[in-house]
Design a protein around this motif. Structure first.
Motif, PDB file in Angstrom:
ATOM      1  N   HIS A  83       0.825  -1.210   0.000  1.00  0.00           N
ATOM      2  CA  HIS A  83       0.000   0.000   0.000  1.00  0.00           C
ATOM      3  C   HIS A  83       0.864   1.267   0.000  1.00  0.00           C
ATOM      4  N   ALA A  84       2.084   1.142  -0.502  1.00  0.00           N
ATOM      5  CA  ALA A  84       2.969   2.310  -0.578  1.00  0.00           C
ATOM      6  C   ALA A  84       2.481   3.282  -1.653  1.00  0.00           C
ATOM      7  N   LEU A  85       2.798   4.545  -1.477  1.00  0.00           N
ATOM      8  CA  LEU A  85       2.430   5.601  -2.417  1.00  0.00           C
ATOM      9  C   LEU A  85       3.628   6.506  -2.652  1.00  0.00           C
ATOM     10  N   VAL A  86       3.584   7.261  -3.743  1.00  0.00           N
ATOM     11  CA  VAL A  86       4.573   8.329  -3.946  1.00  0.00           C
ATOM     12  C   VAL A  86       3.811   9.638  -4.107  1.00  0.00           C
ATOM     13  N   VAL A  87       4.419  10.718  -3.654  1.00  0.00           N
ATOM     14  CA  VAL A  87       3.787  12.038  -3.654  1.00  0.00           C
ATOM     15  C   VAL A  87       4.442  12.900  -4.722  1.00  0.00           C
ATOM     16  N   ARG A  88       3.657  13.351  -5.666  1.00  0.00           N
ATOM     17  CA  ARG A  88       4.168  14.151  -6.775  1.00  0.00           C
ATOM     18  C   ARG A  88       4.506  15.576  -6.331  1.00  0.00           C
ATOM     19  N   ALA A 125       6.809  12.579 -17.251  1.00  0.00           N
ATOM     20  CA  ALA A 125       5.929  13.002 -16.159  1.00  0.00           C
ATOM     21  C   ALA A 125       5.124  11.839 -15.594  1.00  0.00           C
ATOM     22  N   ASP A 126       4.777  10.863 -16.445  1.00  0.00           N
ATOM     23  CA  ASP A 126       3.963   9.738 -15.989  1.00  0.00           C
ATOM     24  C   ASP A 126       4.788   8.497 -15.658  1.00  0.00           C
ATOM     25  N   ALA A 127       6.091   8.557 -15.865  1.00  0.00           N
ATOM     26  CA  ALA A 127       6.932   7.396 -15.578  1.00  0.00           C
ATOM     27  C   ALA A 127       7.076   7.220 -14.070  1.00  0.00           C
ATOM     28  N   PRO A 128       6.886   6.014 -13.550  1.00  0.00           N
ATOM     29  CA  PRO A 128       7.041   5.804 -12.107  1.00  0.00           C
ATOM     30  C   PRO A 128       8.502   5.940 -11.694  1.00  0.00           C
ATOM     31  N   PRO A 129       8.748   6.521 -10.539  1.00  0.00           N
ATOM     32  CA  PRO A 129      10.135   6.652 -10.087  1.00  0.00           C
ATOM     33  C   PRO A 129      10.669   5.326  -9.577  1.00  0.00           C
ATOM     34  N   GLU A 130      11.985   5.232  -9.501  1.00  0.00           N
ATOM     35  CA  GLU A 130      12.619   4.056  -8.913  1.00  0.00           C
ATOM     36  C   GLU A 130      12.659   4.234  -7.401  1.00  0.00           C
ATOM     37  N   VAL A 131      11.986   3.335  -6.692  1.00  0.00           N
ATOM     38  CA  VAL A 131      11.847   3.451  -5.240  1.00  0.00           C
ATOM     39  C   VAL A 131      12.532   2.266  -4.565  1.00  0.00           C
ATOM     40  N   PRO A 132      13.533   2.496  -3.727  1.00  0.00           N
ATOM     41  CA  PRO A 132      14.148   1.383  -2.980  1.00  0.00           C
ATOM     42  C   PRO A 132      13.119   0.754  -2.047  1.00  0.00           C
ATOM     43  N   GLY A 161      -7.372  11.649 -11.312  1.00  0.00           N
ATOM     44  CA  GLY A 161      -6.792  11.185 -12.567  1.00  0.00           C
ATOM     45  C   GLY A 161      -5.302  10.951 -12.540  1.00  0.00           C
ATOM     46  N   LEU A 162      -4.707  10.816 -11.364  1.00  0.00           N
ATOM     47  CA  LEU A 162      -3.268  10.560 -11.277  1.00  0.00           C
ATOM     48  C   LEU A 162      -2.983   9.081 -11.567  1.00  0.00           C
ATOM     49  N   PRO A 163      -1.765   8.765 -11.979  1.00  0.00           N
ATOM     50  CA  PRO A 163      -1.396   7.348 -12.144  1.00  0.00           C
ATOM     51  C   PRO A 163      -1.579   6.592 -10.836  1.00  0.00           C
ATOM     52  N   ALA A 164      -1.807   5.292 -10.956  1.00  0.00           N
ATOM     53  CA  ALA A 164      -2.016   4.461  -9.771  1.00  0.00           C
ATOM     54  C   ALA A 164      -0.816   4.558  -8.826  1.00  0.00           C
ATOM     55  N   GLY A 165      -1.118   4.665  -7.531  1.00  0.00           N
ATOM     56  CA  GLY A 165      -0.059   4.707  -6.529  1.00  0.00           C
ATOM     57  C   GLY A 165       0.549   6.076  -6.332  1.00  0.00           C
ATOM     58  N   GLN A 166      -0.061   7.143  -6.913  1.00  0.00           N
ATOM     59  CA  GLN A 166       0.471   8.494  -6.768  1.00  0.00           C
ATOM     60  C   GLN A 166      -0.586   9.417  -6.171  1.00  0.00           C
ATOM     61  N   VAL A 167      -0.136  10.341  -5.343  1.00  0.00           N
ATOM     62  CA  VAL A 167      -1.012  11.356  -4.751  1.00  0.00           C
ATOM     63  C   VAL A 167      -0.304  12.707  -4.832  1.00  0.00           C
ATOM     64  N   LEU A 168      -1.064  13.751  -4.631  1.00  0.00           N
ATOM     65  CA  LEU A 168      -0.493  15.100  -4.613  1.00  0.00           C
ATOM     66  C   LEU A 168      -0.358  15.638  -3.193  1.00  0.00           C
TER      67      LEU A 168
END
Length: 261
Positions: A83-88, A125-132, A161-168
């Motif tokens: 349930h991890a997320l990344v914040v744009r 902009a829509d590419a997921p980042p690399e997350v350890p 409308g953000l990509p899955a797993g992303q929030v603002l």
């Protein structure tokens, strides 16, 4: 001698001065108010950062308060990477990137949201980042307690409308609705954890408490000094006009046709 003060030109000058003085008083008081607010905030944050860490549950059990911002806290549990997320829109050191949010399950039905740090943005902009990945098993984290974000506090407009797993926004109330357990109020900026991860996001830097509003104090004094400049300039102009008129009256009048000496 002073009748000129009632001429239209001078009346206009009097009005300008009378308007400028209260305006400068207001601006000075506003800057002094900002100085007091920022000094109080600087004192609070500095004290919270320097305080010994306490269990996060001891602060949030009775409701998270504004005065708890950046308080050093600890929590123990296991990360839930599913349930991890990344914040744009989280730049750091001049680079675009994301914050990495991972729930730390602290007990049955309970978890705290941990900001594990920053990772740089992907190629697009829509590419997921690399997350350890987070460490597995039981961990103990130490970090700074943060209040849940809103559009007003973060200055970021939330949108769908953000990509899955992303929030603002790091809105724990909204994020918690999609989780199978209850999040405690606020979230934690990770400072250290045991055991340490082999690879980890870049730590989020501590807040800059600045000079505690020192610039606001200087600006407040400056605005009030301008009052003295305005009044002094007004008096100086009046005295100069009076001197010029006296000089004109005292000058000898030359008779018409009389030779000059």
């Amino acid at each position: 001698m002073y009748r000129f003060l009632l001429t239209p030109r001078w009346i206009a000058l009097h009005i300008v001065v009378l308007l400028v003085i209260p305006a400068f008083v207001f601006l000075g008081r506003w800057q002094f108010g900002r100085f007091e607010e920022r000094s109080a905030n600087s004192t609070l944050v500095t004290a919270n950062l320097a305080a010994d860490p306490v269990p996060v549950e001891s602060l949030v059990s009775q409701g998270l308060k504004e005065s708890d911002r950046f308080r050093a806290v600890t929590a123990s549990g296991s990360y839930d990477p599913a349930h991890a997320l990344v914040v744009r829109r989280r730049p750091q050191e001049g680079q675009l990137g994301f914050y990495v949010l991972t729930p730390l399950v602290t007990g049955p039905g309970k978890a705290v949201l941990v900001n594990r740090g920053w990772v740089k943005a992907g190629a697009t902009a829509d590419a997921p980042p690399e997350v350890p990945p987070p460490p597995t098993g039981q961990v103990t984290v130490t970090g700074r307690l943060r209040l849940s974000e809103t559009e007003e506090t973060a200055g970021i407009k939330d949108r769908p409308g953000l990509p899955a797993g992303q929030v603002l926004l790091i809105d724990t109330g909204k994020i918690g609705k999609a989780l199978p357990y209850q999040l405690v109020g606020g979230y934690v900026d990770l400072m250290k954890q045991q055991p340490e991860a082999a690879a980890a996001p870049v730590p989020v830097p501590a807040p800059d408490v600045g000079a505690g509003g020192g610039l606001n104090l200087a600006y407040g004094v400056q605005w009030w000094l301008f009052i003295g400049v305005a009044v002094g300039g007004w008096i100086l102009l009046i005295r100069r006009e009076v001197a010029d008129r006296k000089a004109a009256e005292d000058a000898p009048v030359q008779e018409v046709g009389a030779p000059s000496t």
